[in-house]
Each structure stands twice: as structure tokens, then as C-alpha cells.
Design a protein around this motif. Structure first.
Motif, PDB file in Angstrom:
ATOM      1  N   ARG A  21       0.796  -1.024  -0.011  1.00  0.00           N
ATOM      2  CA  ARG A  21       0.006   0.102  -0.114  1.00  0.00           C
ATOM      3  C   ARG A  21       0.857   1.344   0.272  1.00  0.00           C
ATOM      4  O   ARG A  21       0.325   2.181  -0.586  1.00  0.00           O
ATOM      5  CB  ARG A  21      -1.030  -0.086   1.087  1.00  0.00           C
ATOM      6  CG  ARG A  21      -0.345  -0.095   2.418  1.00  0.00           C
ATOM      7  CD  ARG A  21      -1.478  -0.230   3.626  1.00  0.00           C
ATOM      8  NE  ARG A  21      -0.711  -0.325   4.837  1.00  0.00           N
ATOM      9  CZ  ARG A  21       0.137  -1.409   5.228  1.00  0.00           C
ATOM     10  NH1 ARG A  21       0.124  -2.467   4.564  1.00  0.00           N
ATOM     11  NH2 ARG A  21       0.611  -1.579   6.505  1.00  0.00           N
ATOM     12  N   LYS A  22       2.153   1.001   0.643  1.00  0.00           N
ATOM     13  CA  LYS A  22       2.684   2.262   0.904  1.00  0.00           C
ATOM     14  C   LYS A  22       3.375   2.618  -0.682  1.00  0.00           C
ATOM     15  O   LYS A  22       3.676   3.806  -1.007  1.00  0.00           O
ATOM     16  CB  LYS A  22       4.034   2.208   1.852  1.00  0.00           C
ATOM     17  CG  LYS A  22       3.445   2.335   3.351  1.00  0.00           C
ATOM     18  CD  LYS A  22       4.338   2.025   4.390  1.00  0.00           C
ATOM     19  CE  LYS A  22       3.829   1.932   5.689  1.00  0.00           C
ATOM     20  NZ  LYS A  22       4.575   1.334   6.596  1.00  0.00           N
ATOM     21  N   GLU A  23       3.844   1.823  -1.413  1.00  0.00           N
ATOM     22  CA  GLU A  23       4.633   2.041  -2.411  1.00  0.00           C
ATOM     23  C   GLU A  23       3.636   2.355  -3.400  1.00  0.00           C
ATOM     24  O   GLU A  23       3.921   2.935  -4.405  1.00  0.00           O
ATOM     25  CB  GLU A  23       5.383   0.402  -3.000  1.00  0.00           C
ATOM     26  CG  GLU A  23       6.560   0.109  -1.984  1.00  0.00           C
ATOM     27  CD  GLU A  23       6.134  -0.450  -0.683  1.00  0.00           C
ATOM     28  OE1 GLU A  23       4.855  -0.648  -0.497  1.00  0.00           O
ATOM     29  OE2 GLU A  23       7.052  -1.185  -0.365  1.00  0.00           O
ATOM     30  N   ILE A  24       2.335   1.890  -3.437  1.00  0.00           N
ATOM     31  CA  ILE A  24       1.194   2.035  -4.292  1.00  0.00           C
ATOM     32  C   ILE A  24       0.804   3.565  -4.026  1.00  0.00           C
ATOM     33  O   ILE A  24       0.844   4.352  -5.043  1.00  0.00           O
ATOM     34  CB  ILE A  24       0.045   1.178  -4.359  1.00  0.00           C
ATOM     35  CG1 ILE A  24       0.405  -0.278  -4.689  1.00  0.00           C
ATOM     36  CG2 ILE A  24      -1.262   1.851  -5.107  1.00  0.00           C
ATOM     37  CD1 ILE A  24      -0.570  -1.330  -4.527  1.00  0.00           C
ATOM     38  N   GLN A  25       0.633   4.027  -2.792  1.00  0.00           N
ATOM     39  CA  GLN A  25       0.237   5.429  -2.531  1.00  0.00           C
ATOM     40  C   GLN A  25       1.350   6.541  -2.959  1.00  0.00           C
ATOM     41  O   GLN A  25       1.206   7.571  -3.415  1.00  0.00           O
ATOM     42  CB  GLN A  25       0.100   5.494  -0.950  1.00  0.00           C
ATOM     43  CG  GLN A  25      -1.131   5.181  -0.459  1.00  0.00           C
ATOM     44  CD  GLN A  25      -1.295   4.883   1.496  1.00  0.00           C
ATOM     45  OE1 GLN A  25      -0.502   5.201   1.839  1.00  0.00           O
ATOM     46  NE2 GLN A  25      -2.377   4.285   1.374  1.00  0.00           N
ATOM     47  N   ASP A  26       2.595   6.100  -2.742  1.00  0.00           N
ATOM     48  CA  ASP A  26       3.635   6.964  -3.251  1.00  0.00           C
ATOM     49  C   ASP A  26       4.198   7.016  -4.620  1.00  0.00           C
ATOM     50  O   ASP A  26       4.895   7.832  -4.845  1.00  0.00           O
ATOM     51  CB  ASP A  26       4.863   7.045  -2.271  1.00  0.00           C
ATOM     52  CG  ASP A  26       5.810   5.773  -2.564  1.00  0.00           C
ATOM     53  OD1 ASP A  26       5.477   5.095  -3.438  1.00  0.00           O
ATOM     54  OD2 ASP A  26       6.376   5.326  -1.273  1.00  0.00           O
ATOM     55  N   GLY A  27       3.411   6.049  -5.371  1.00  0.00           N
ATOM     56  CA  GLY A  27       3.257   6.151  -6.849  1.00  0.00           C
ATOM     57  C   GLY A  27       4.794   5.192  -7.158  1.00  0.00           C
ATOM     58  O   GLY A  27       4.994   5.426  -8.397  1.00  0.00           O
ATOM     59  N   THR A  28       5.561   4.734  -6.224  1.00  0.00           N
ATOM     60  CA  THR A  28       6.596   3.803  -6.797  1.00  0.00           C
ATOM     61  C   THR A  28       6.409   2.538  -7.566  1.00  0.00           C
ATOM     62  O   THR A  28       6.962   2.344  -8.334  1.00  0.00           O
ATOM     63  CB  THR A  28       7.565   3.140  -5.267  1.00  0.00           C
ATOM     64  OG1 THR A  28       7.480   4.420  -4.498  1.00  0.00           O
ATOM     65  CG2 THR A  28       8.730   2.833  -5.944  1.00  0.00           C
ATOM     66  N   LEU A  29       5.115   2.113  -7.055  1.00  0.00           N
ATOM     67  CA  LEU A  29       4.826   0.924  -7.797  1.00  0.00           C
ATOM     68  C   LEU A  29       3.318   0.759  -8.172  1.00  0.00           C
ATOM     69  O   LEU A  29       2.420   1.818  -7.602  1.00  0.00           O
ATOM     70  CB  LEU A  29       4.946  -0.471  -6.786  1.00  0.00           C
ATOM     71  CG  LEU A  29       6.234  -0.685  -6.241  1.00  0.00           C
ATOM     72  CD1 LEU A  29       6.071  -2.100  -5.505  1.00  0.00           C
ATOM     73  CD2 LEU A  29       7.217  -1.295  -7.529  1.00  0.00           C
TER      74      LEU A  29
END
Lengths: 125, 455
Positions: A21-29
């Protein structure tokens, strides 16, 4: 960085979304999900250029993950592909390697390892 | 399994042809000379003949000679007897024929009766009638010295039939027992293959939802932590009882999620155990080193146990003496069986350590040695031992004694099938509660090589 997850288990999508969720939220993944190998094949054919990684289950109704791997490699598509299976040992691991998979992930999935794998890919030039 | 062709069926053997030739020569000689009936010399020769045949049968029953050997021995003996009969009639004529025939008849009846019973009870009347006809023929025809020889000939023929039937029976018994063994082995292989397929199938089906369960629980624990960090700054606005209830709910939810992960991991250990039993494909027989196989199995068992319990502490010792021991076996299956037994030993020893905690050193030893042509693999532990009530059911499937999450109770059952049924060996368990367990595996048909290595 777009990753395609192929698994006939629909809950897998929610699990990936929660664990990353964190990576999705910050647009990394960014994740895309297919519930069959045929659907994944169609997605790659239609819009495969953005994909940086494919994580695919092996045992699925209809076309298997190994067939998908074979098809993609025959088409000359070299997107890194990791095979997932509950059959940890035996011929699947060997077949995956022979068909050109980049790795094998046994179930239950260890998301810390997957995260390390994905981030490692991300850091590569 | 294929049953090898056996030369026991190749009749008549050359010995019978020689016997036939001797009989023809005997009859021809009888025709050529003036004959008289049996005398004391004849009796002595008959007694010698019968003794020889009796010894031949005893030696055959003891397993020192095969059916062909028995037939050859008896054939030669009868042939010599007939020739002596002919010879003594030429040389020592004139002694009381009636007494000679009477004794001869009695001995023949007793001997043939015994022999027919050995062959098969159902053949007894046939041989009795055959013998009676032969004896009557001798009795009736005794005034005619030449015709009297047809009696012994009939008896010899009767005897030959009895021996042939006997050898056929022995061969058939062997065939039946070989077929039964092959059948039993086939059933065992099918059973092991079924257990393999079933275990792997179930393991896969369980592993998928288990994967989701464990991962969702882990994910939920993280989400709960995040929720907690968001709610924490606002706790001051809650009443004391609300705060206390919220705290209780939070702690219990977190504990539940941790327990769910623990249960998931335990479930996965069971699944791994099932997949281990499912590893067997069709067994491949070939010459293999039993010392290497046992050592590999011991290491595998240790690695498996270590994987489930990284803090595992156990003294292990593998010993063998006098070089390598080899046998023609399904080495992968032998390895599976030994892994099961070694894993049980390691678990039992470490369980006792956990129960005592007073400086107890868990120890497991594996000893491989040759006893005759039997390779012994002895796995001994100083663990908890097995209660007598449990020992009765050791080799029954699904009688796990490890407790929850440690196995599914197929290990010893599968091992028993591999060692006892598949390899016609043995598996003995000697266990004393509170002292330890000693499992002795026997694998037949083994031999030693390279006396100078090993240790």
C-alpha cells in the motif's frame, strides 16, 4: 513501475494492494492483476511495454503459468517473470528455469522477499 | 515383476533318459539269461535303494538340492537297483522268493504311502493303487522269473510319477509365493503412489488458502498498527471506560492476528510434512550404497528439523565400520523411510529436552552395519520414548504422536511399507518410556565392498 500479477485466486489482488500500500500510495509501484494466463497474455499483447515484472501462479485453470511463460519467451518478450507455486519442490522449479523464468516463489508468499526483489529491480538502471 | 523361467519344468531330464536306457538294457539282459526270483541280495539292494531315495528326499526338503537334483538322485538309484536285480538273479538264484516279495511289498507300500502324502493328499489314492498294482504284479507273476520284473518296473514308474508330481508341486508353491509377493509389492507401490498423489494434491489445495490466511493476518496486523497510530492522538477525548474498552479491543485484535499467523505457520508445517510423503514417484531399483543413503537421509532429517526449529540443539552421531555396504534397492524410497525415522528420533530427543530443562543433552545416533547379508540401520535416541499403548498402533496411518502441527502420522506407516513390504526387510521398534527409542531397519540382500574405507 508496473507489475503484473497473474493468479486465479481473486483475493490475491487485495493482498498485494494491502502489502504494497505504501509503495502504491507514493507512486513507486503500480499493480495490474489478471485472473487467468489467457487474460495476462492479452494484457501483455495490448499494453506490455510498461511492464517491468510479471509474477505468475503456475497452477491455473486453462492455460498454465508455464505455458504463459513459454508463449511470452517465444514471442521474444523478455520481461522478468517470476513463477509462483504451492508445489515448492519437484519439476515445476526446474521447468520454470528451463523455460526462462527469472525466479521461483513458493507459497506461502514471503512479501518481504518479494519487496526486496521488486526494489532490487527498481534500483537497476 | 517378472517370474524367471525355471529349468524345473524341463522334463524328462537326461538322467531320466539314462534311467530308461538302463531299464531297456536290464530287460534285454533278463531276456537273454535264465532268471530266478529275488533273494537276500535283492533285499539288500532294495533296502539300499530305498534308503538312498529317502536321504535324497530329506536333503531336498532341507533345501540342499532342487527338484531336478532329487529326480536325478532317485533315477540313478532306481536304475542301479534294477541292474543289481538283474545281476543278482543271474548270480545268486534260488532263495525264498515269497519272503523277499513280501518284505519288498511292505517296504514299498510304506515308502509310497509316505511319498504320496508328501506330494499331495489328493494323489495318495492314485499312488496307493499304482503301488498295489505293482506289488500284485510281482506276487502273481513271481513263478515266472522274467515276468516278475514288470512288477519292479511298474513300481519304478509309479515312484517316478510321484517324484515328478512332487517337483511340480514344489515349483508351483514357489510360483504362487513369488506371485503373492509380487502382488503385495505392487499393491504397496500403488498405495505409496496414492499417498503421494493424495498428499501433494491436498497440500496444494490447503497451501493456497493458508497462504492467503497467513498473509492477510500479517497485513491486518500492520493495518491495525497504522490505525492505532492514527487514533492515538485522539484518545484524550474519550472517557476512561471508552479508553479502556478501546485498549482491550486493540490488544485482543492484535493478539488474534498474531495467533492466526502462528496457526498458519503450523498448518504450513503439516503441509510440508504431507508434501514430503508425496515426494515418491515410481521407485527405481538399482545398486546403491546404503551407508551413503542412510547418511544423506540423516542429514536431510536434521535439515528439515532445523528448518522448523532454528534453535534446535541435538547431539548427532553417524557411524559405520568396515567400508561401504551396497544392495539393490529403491534408494530414494529407502532415503524417505530413514528420513522419517531420523526426524522422529530428533523430535523425540528434543521434546525430552524441552520437558526436562536440567542440562539434558538430546542425542541421536545412526549406526549402519552388515549382519550376514542383512544391512542394519539402527536409529537410536534418548528421547521421551513411546508409551506401550501407542506402540501397538505405531505402523498404522494417521496415528501421530508428535502433537499438533508436527506431522500427520504417516511417517512410520510409509517407512514400514518401504522396508517391510517393498524391500522384504524388517522394521523393529524397541522403546522405553523415559529412556529412549531404538529403531532397527533391516534391508536384505546386502554386501560389503571396500573393506579399508568408512568409519
Amino acid at each position: 513501475m508496473k507489475i503484473l500479477v497473474v493468479d486465479d485466486e481473486v483475493l490475491m489482488a487485495r493482498l498485494f494492494q494491502q502489502r504494497f500500500r505504501k509503495e502504491i500510495q507514493d507512486g513507486t509501484l503500480e499493480f495490474e492483476f489478471a485472473t487467468s494466463a489467457a487474460q495476462a497474455q492479452a494484457m501483455v499483447d495490448a499494453d506490455g511495454a510498461d511492464l517491468v515484472m510479471i509474477l505468475s501462479d503456475i497452477n491455473m485453470p486453462g492455460m498454465s503459468g508455464l505455458e504463459l511463460l513459454r508463449n511470452l519467451r517465444q514471442q521474444g518478450i523478455t520481461i522478468p517473470m517470476y513463477m509462483i507455486s504451492a508445489y515448492e519442490t519437484g519439476p515445476y522449479r526446474r521447468q520454470s528455469e528451463e523455460l526462462g523464468a527469472d525466479g521461483f516463489l513458493p507459497k506461502p508468499l514471503d512479501f518481504d522477499s518479494i519487496r526486496a526483489l521488486v526494489m532490487g529491480r527498481l534500483e537497476r538502471p | 515383476m517378472t517370474v524367471a523361467a525355471n529349468d524345473d519344468f524341463k522334463l524328462p531330464t537326461p538322467v531320466f533318459l539314462v534311467t530308461l536306457a538302463c531299464i531297456i538294457i536290464g530287460v534285454a539282459t533278463a531276456l537273454a539269461v535264465d532268471l530266478s526270483v529275488a533273494d537276500w541280495f535283492s533285499l539288500a539292494v532294495d533296502a539300499a535303494n530305498l534308503t538312498l531315495i529317502l536321504i535324497a528326499i530329506l536333503v531336498h526338503v532341507a533345501g540342499r538340492i532342487g527338484p531336478n537334483g532329487l529326480i536325478a538322485w532317485c533315477g540313478v538309484s532306481c536304475c542301479v537297483n534294477l541292474l543289481c536285480e538283474v545281476g543278482q538273479n543271474c548270480i545268486l538264484p534260488g532263495l525264498s522268493p515269497d519272503i523277499a516279495i513280501l518284505i519288498f511289498s511292505c517296504v514299498s507300500l510304506v515308502f509310497m504311502g509316505g511319498l504320496s502324502l508328501m506330494v499331495d493328499r489328493r494323489f495318495a489314492p492314485g499312488f496307493a493303487i499304482g503301488t498295489a498294482v505293482a506289488v500284485c504284479a510281482v506276487w502273481i507273476l513271481r513263478p515266472d522269473p522274467f515276468l516278475a520284473y514288470w512288477g519292479p518296473l511298474l513300481l519304478a514308474a509309479n515312484l517316478g510319477c510321484a517324484i515328478v508330481f512332487y517337483s511340480f508341486r514344489r515349483r508351483l508353491e514357489n510360483l504362487v509365493s513369488e506371485t503373492r509377493l509380487a502382488q503385495q509389492r505392487l499393491v504397496t507401490q500403488e498405495k505409496l503412489a496414492f499417498i503421494g498423489t493424495m498428499s501433494t494434491g491436498i497440500a496444494h489445495e490447503i497451501r493456497n488458502p493458508l497462504n492467503l490466511l497467513t498473509n492477510f493476518a500479517q497485513s491486518s496486523e500492520e493495518l491495525l498498527e497504522e490505525l492505532g497510530s492514527i487514533v492515538k492522538p485522539h484518545l484524550g477525548s474519550l472517557s476512561e471506560s471508552e479508553h479502556s474498552s478501546l485498549d482491550w479491543l486493540y490488544r485482543n485484535l492484535a493478539a488474534n492476528l498474531r495467533d492466526m499467523q502462528d496457526c498458519g505457520r503450523r498448518g504450513d508445517a503439516v503441509v510440508q510434512s504431507m508434501m514430503h510423503h508425496g515426494a515418491g514417484e515410481k521407485p527405481v531399483y538399482g545398486e546403491a550404497s546404503l551407508v551413503e543413503t542412510a547418511e544423506r537421509a540423516f542429514n536431510l532429517a536434521w535439515q528439515n528439523c532445523l528448518m522448523h526449529n532454528p534453535a534446535l540443539q541435538c547431539q548427532t552421531r553417524f557411524k559405520t565400520a568396515g567400508g561401504d555396504i551396497r544392495a539393490t534397492v529403491a534408494a530414494d524410497n529407502i532415503c524417505r523411510g530413514v528420513v522419517n525415522i531420523c526426524a522422529n528420533a530428533i523430535q523425540a530427543a528434543t521434546a525430552r529436552q524441552a520437558a526436562t530443562r536440567n542440562g539434558f543433552v538430546p542425542t541421536v545416533t545412526v549406526d549402519v552395519y552388515l549382519q550376514g547379508d542383512m544391512c542394519r540401520i539402527v536409529v537410536a535416541d534418548n528421547g521421551l520414548g513411546i508409551e506401550p499403548a501407542v506402540q501397538k498402533h505405531l505402523f498404522e496411518p494417521f496415528h501421530a504422536r508428535h502433537g499438533s502441527g508436527k506431522g500427520i502420522g504417516l511417517g512410520l506407516y510409509v517407512s514400514h511399507e518401504i522396508f517391510v513390504v517393498e524391500h522384504e526387510g524388517s522394521l523393529e521398534v524397541d522403546s522405553r518410556p523415559g529412556e529412549g527409542t531404538r529403531v532397527t531397519i533391516g534391508i536384505p540382500g546386502a554386501w560389503r565392498v571396500n573393506e579399508n574405507s568408512g568409519g
